[in-house]
Scaffold this motif. Structure first.
Motif, PDB file in Angstrom:
ATOM      1  N   TYR A 191       3.061  34.944 -36.338  1.00 34.60           N
ATOM      2  CA  TYR A 191       2.983  34.503 -34.948  1.00 34.60           C
ATOM      3  C   TYR A 191       1.550  34.465 -34.407  1.00 34.60           C
ATOM      4  CZ  TYR A 191       7.929  35.156 -35.516  1.00 34.60           C
ATOM      5  OH  TYR A 191       9.218  35.074 -35.992  1.00 34.60           O
ATOM      6  N   ASP A 239       9.802  41.607 -36.337  1.00 35.82           N
ATOM      7  CA  ASP A 239       9.670  42.102 -34.965  1.00 35.82           C
ATOM      8  C   ASP A 239       8.232  42.559 -34.701  1.00 35.82           C
ATOM      9  OD1 ASP A 239      10.727  42.963 -32.343  1.00 35.82           O
ATOM     10  OD2 ASP A 239      10.256  44.969 -33.108  1.00 35.82           O
ATOM     11  N   ARG A 262       5.993  39.555 -34.232  1.00 36.11           N
ATOM     12  CA  ARG A 262       6.176  38.954 -32.898  1.00 36.11           C
ATOM     13  C   ARG A 262       5.336  39.696 -31.861  1.00 36.11           C
ATOM     14  NH1 ARG A 262      10.404  35.323 -32.599  1.00 36.11           N
ATOM     15  NH2 ARG A 262      11.890  35.474 -34.318  1.00 36.11           N
TER      16      ARG A 262
END
Length: 188
Positions: free
Chosen positions: A19, A173, A176
């Protein structure tokens, strides 16, 4: 968000850098100190001209060595935890095993090629550090050797305990959260 073209974002795995904003210069090194040092050295030795690297931002996951640590950290100090520096120094071989990072948050990151999931090892490291990873010291060392400023941005993915073995399911996670960091804080 546009990242300064002189900034190189370095991550061990593509999953950790998933990301990072599009268009950012990213180097994926592979897991561990040797791979990280080799990949970054190769790039810094070859780059120049129109695209010099003026800053390195090492992003990635880290295990928390203290139960109260969670979220994103920007370590002030990086130490290499799996080198026999005391013994080598006593034999007359100077060893650098500690690097100070500018603009850190006071945390200490311990790096080594050992994946920490054992409670005894965790407790030993917790006496010296807050977080543990497998590449930070290599990135810090190579950056210092090339005279390129470096900063670390680590997100806690696990407790550096038996739960660390679930890292593959936790990394998205964490990535992110690193991506969100790029949206709120400019690394330039």
């Amino acid at each position: 968000m546009t990242i300064d073209p002189g900034t190189l974002v370095v991550a061990a795995t593509r999953a950790e850098a998933r990301y990072v904003p599009t268009g950012t210069r990213v180097l994926i090194t592979g897991i561990g100190k040797v791979r990280a040092a080799t990949a970054l050295t190769r790039l810094l030795a070859a780059v120049g001209g129109d695209a010099p690297v003026r800053q390195i931002v090492n992003v990635g996951t880290a295990g928390a060595l203290h139960d109260h640590h969670s979220g994103i950290f920007q370590p002030s100090t990086v130490i290499e935890h799996d080198i026999s520096s005391t013994e080598l120094r006593s034999m007359g071989y100077p060893v650098v095993d500690r690097w100070e990072m500018p603009d850190g948050d006071g945390t200490v990151l311990a790096s080594g090629d050992t994946f920490v999931a054992d409670p005894v090892r965790r407790a030993t490291l917790a006496a010296r550090a807050d977080l543990v990873d497998m590449e930070g010291c290599a990135i810090a060392h190579v950056s210092a050797e090339f005279g390129v400023p470096c900063r670390m941005v680590k997100v806690v993915s696990d407790g550096a305990d038996e739960g660390a073995m679930d890292w593959p399911s936790l990394v998205d996670d964490a990535a992110r959260r690193l991506g969100e960091w790029f949206e709120t804080v400019s690394p330039a």
